[in-house]
Enzyme design. Sequence first.
Site, PDB file in Angstrom:
ATOM      1  N   ASP A   1       0.855  -1.182   0.000  1.00  0.00           N
ATOM      2  CA  ASP A   1       0.000   0.000   0.000  1.00  0.00           C
ATOM      3  C   ASP A   1       0.891   1.232   0.000  1.00  0.00           C
ATOM      4  O   ASP A   1       2.112   1.133  -0.086  1.00  0.00           O
ATOM      5  CB  ASP A   1      -0.952  -0.010   1.198  1.00  0.00           C
TER       6      ASP A   1
ATOM      7  N   ASP B   1      -7.852  -4.766   3.716  1.00  0.00           N
ATOM      8  CA  ASP B   1      -6.639  -5.462   3.289  1.00  0.00           C
ATOM      9  C   ASP B   1      -6.580  -6.908   3.789  1.00  0.00           C
ATOM     10  O   ASP B   1      -5.746  -7.683   3.323  1.00  0.00           O
ATOM     11  CB  ASP B   1      -5.394  -4.720   3.811  1.00  0.00           C
TER      12      ASP B   1
ATOM     13  N   ASP C   1      -3.092  -2.408   6.143  1.00  0.00           N
ATOM     14  CA  ASP C   1      -3.369  -1.957   7.502  1.00  0.00           C
ATOM     15  C   ASP C   1      -4.846  -1.984   7.853  1.00  0.00           C
ATOM     16  O   ASP C   1      -5.201  -1.945   9.020  1.00  0.00           O
ATOM     17  CB  ASP C   1      -2.826  -0.542   7.722  1.00  0.00           C
TER      18      ASP C   1
END
Length: 883
Positions: free
Chosen positions: A351, A612, A608
């Site tokens: 990410d 996800d 996070d």
Amino acid sequence: MCTMASTPARSAVSGASPGHADAASLASLSPPDRLVALASSNEGLLEAEAAQRLVELGPNDPVAATRRHPTFAFFAQFTHTLALLLWFAAGLSFAAGLPTLGGAILAVIIVNGLFAFLQEHRAEQVVASLMKRVAVQARAVRGGGERQIPAAALVPGDLVRLAAGDVVPADCVLLTTGNLTLDLSMLTGESVPVERTSDVVADRTSATRTHDLACIAPAGSAVITGTADAVVYATGPRSTLGEISALVQGVHRGSSALEREVADLSRLTAIVAVLAGTATLSLLAFATDTTILTALTFATGVIVALVPEGLLPTLSVALAAGAKRMAVRGAAVRRLSAVEIVGSVTTICTDKTGTLTENALSIRGFVGPDGASEPTHDALLAAALCNDAHQNGEHVEGDPIDALLLQWVLANDEDHAVLRERYPRVEAVPFDAHRRYMTATCRCNGTLQTFAKGAPEALVDLIDGESIPRPIAEAIEAATGQGERVLLLAGGPPGQPLSAIGLVRFHDPPRPEVPAAIAACKRAGVRIVMLTGDHPATARSVATSVGLAVDDASVLHGEAIDAMGDDALLEAIGKSGNALVARADPHQKLRIVSLLRRSGEVVVVTGDGINDAPALRAADVGVAMGRRGTEVAKQAADVVLADDNFATIVAAIEEGRSIKTNIRRFVSYVLTSNVAELAPFLVYVFLPVPLPLAVIQVLAIDLGTDLLPALALGLEPPSHESMGRPPEPPGRPLLTRNLALTTFLFFGMIEAVLGLCAWIGRYWVEGWRPFGSLAPYQAVDREAATLAFLGIVAGQIGCLFAQRDGSLHKRLSLNGNRWIVWGLLFEIGLALVLVYVPGLNRIFSMTAVSPLWLLVLPFGAGLFLALDVIRRRLCGRRGTDDV
């Protein structure tokens, strides 16, 4: 407040029941009709009705946990291939009348099983942790009265009240709102709060996801500003979190490459051991006059000699030690096999916010209409008044942008509280994600003044002359080119065109160590795929700034992914080079990760948020952020980063590559001893001689002198060259052909010869000569067996240094790895204890020998190393990691 029906009614949404209401259909209804559709009212549900629905629909838990009972996991440690083989050997021992040996083997099984259970077992907490993101308590209206109830007790039709700081406890459709904004980042990955209203959504075609509907408040989202009344329409497995939880539970990663390789090696060892034991039993029982009990004894000895009893505990300890080293570098490991897998990674799916950037949004500067960099009083006034954040003690609470603006006002010696009191707000239009600006009309010195803040392109129609002053326009172009966010401030009389007051530039800087880490990945042959929920332009800018992509890099949009087939998607991501994916949702991330793995990639995924979790679970190694990560992400992951830093992932890859090499070292070391242990039994079977090595001595080697040196090899420090070569092919076996040949036909044969030479040497000193009978020398049989044991230990010492890398001086050095010292001292010390301690030596079929015979240890080790030096020069190999 809107007028609402006062009596419950059955669902009017396409025949749906309260437990199965459709969000899109509810969004098209007015607030009163939403209550009717969910068989509720403006007084909430009656307690009896709520209790009945709770029985029918179950508690507000995303998915009921279906974890395997720890008892099954415990017993699994005693039923794998090597354990079953040891059970068989123990049975043979008892059948052969050797209870001491049988008891020792049982002890080995129990110790191995307990150790593996304690090291490998971790409870599955992903589903349970989902509720940690959801409010523990909810403010619900039941029977006309407001009360606090556990979030798990909510049912569809419950009326709940929300305020700033709350977490939405279940999927809700809004009834009334007051300046409501929600943080959906844990679901979408987008960090900008979005406005929510109770208005009817007439056009639902632009909302591709349920939580895109403006009147929907999904479970797990946080209330940033405002208040709302809402009615619950979905709980438990039917909620947004329930869908994501189902994705997580539906992901079956399978065993890791290391686990498969160890299983294959165990099966091969088991087959060879059983065949060899059976052949020994048959040969002795039918081709000689040996009794069946004696034949069973030696068959047991062959099986025990071929089973690497110390392999699994040594592997677990080495992985645990590697995990500890990774933890020192900021990566906490939750699944031991991940320690090795991360060293084989070929692709990192990362990410953006907080991993590549610092996740520390700050105001970088100000540009006025005349190009001035000092903020004017009007600019500070607009920033303070067109703002919904507020100060709570020393902290500023509210939307992150609003909070930063208030801190900026304070930093410029303006008290926003005084400004708000002096210039009271009369009217405000809150920020809207589609409109992308906010306005506030305040009374200023007896007249009304409107202030606005928002995206420059959104405010351009409100500005006088519909043009932005040139200095501000140039600043906008420069800022967006550097990946900054910009906010235009404007003001003027109500109902008239506004004037641009200035531009505020915001910046979330890339982590300074990330460019070097990305360069290291490039050198190591590891490519990077950015998966982010942010805007494509932001993704491209950040990627460019850290060296992940070039200025004109293409960005794959999440909406385009759903229209692609698997082959087209893989082609779009590419098989080489880095890739950028923006506006990706959980399903798309999961699909990309699964496709990459099916195409043969070894994938590490970072994340996070709740969104996800499925991708983290599906990856070969999931890496969660320790600082800002949700509990869901941490529980779904295999590794948790203490500092949320991409560079820490690269450090973990370096450690992982070292560990894979070290695993090969100690596997080779352990299997080398098995060859030396088997040779004495073969000599006994085919020659009329006493047994050179007792079965109990085999266990003393495998679970005694072998263990700590093998572990020391597993703790060799990383090589500086490890990140300068491409990752291993995913299908490369743990025991490669060259390594197997070196282990069995070179190292193993040398160690076997050393043991047999020491054994026959004792008879030579007594007067025996080749082709003579050993029968007259029975008095020294036990001493000879003791020397066979010491000869094998000498070979182990030589093999310990031969397995290391570098020049002979570097291999003999004790400075780089202090565990080599402890392993060496332990091996020699234990050997002396087993030989010289009265009583103990008898248990292990040994006896005290003349101290002169201890010269076998340095002589044998030196000979082993000398032969290895010759091998390296002839073969041009530096060490075990090259084979």
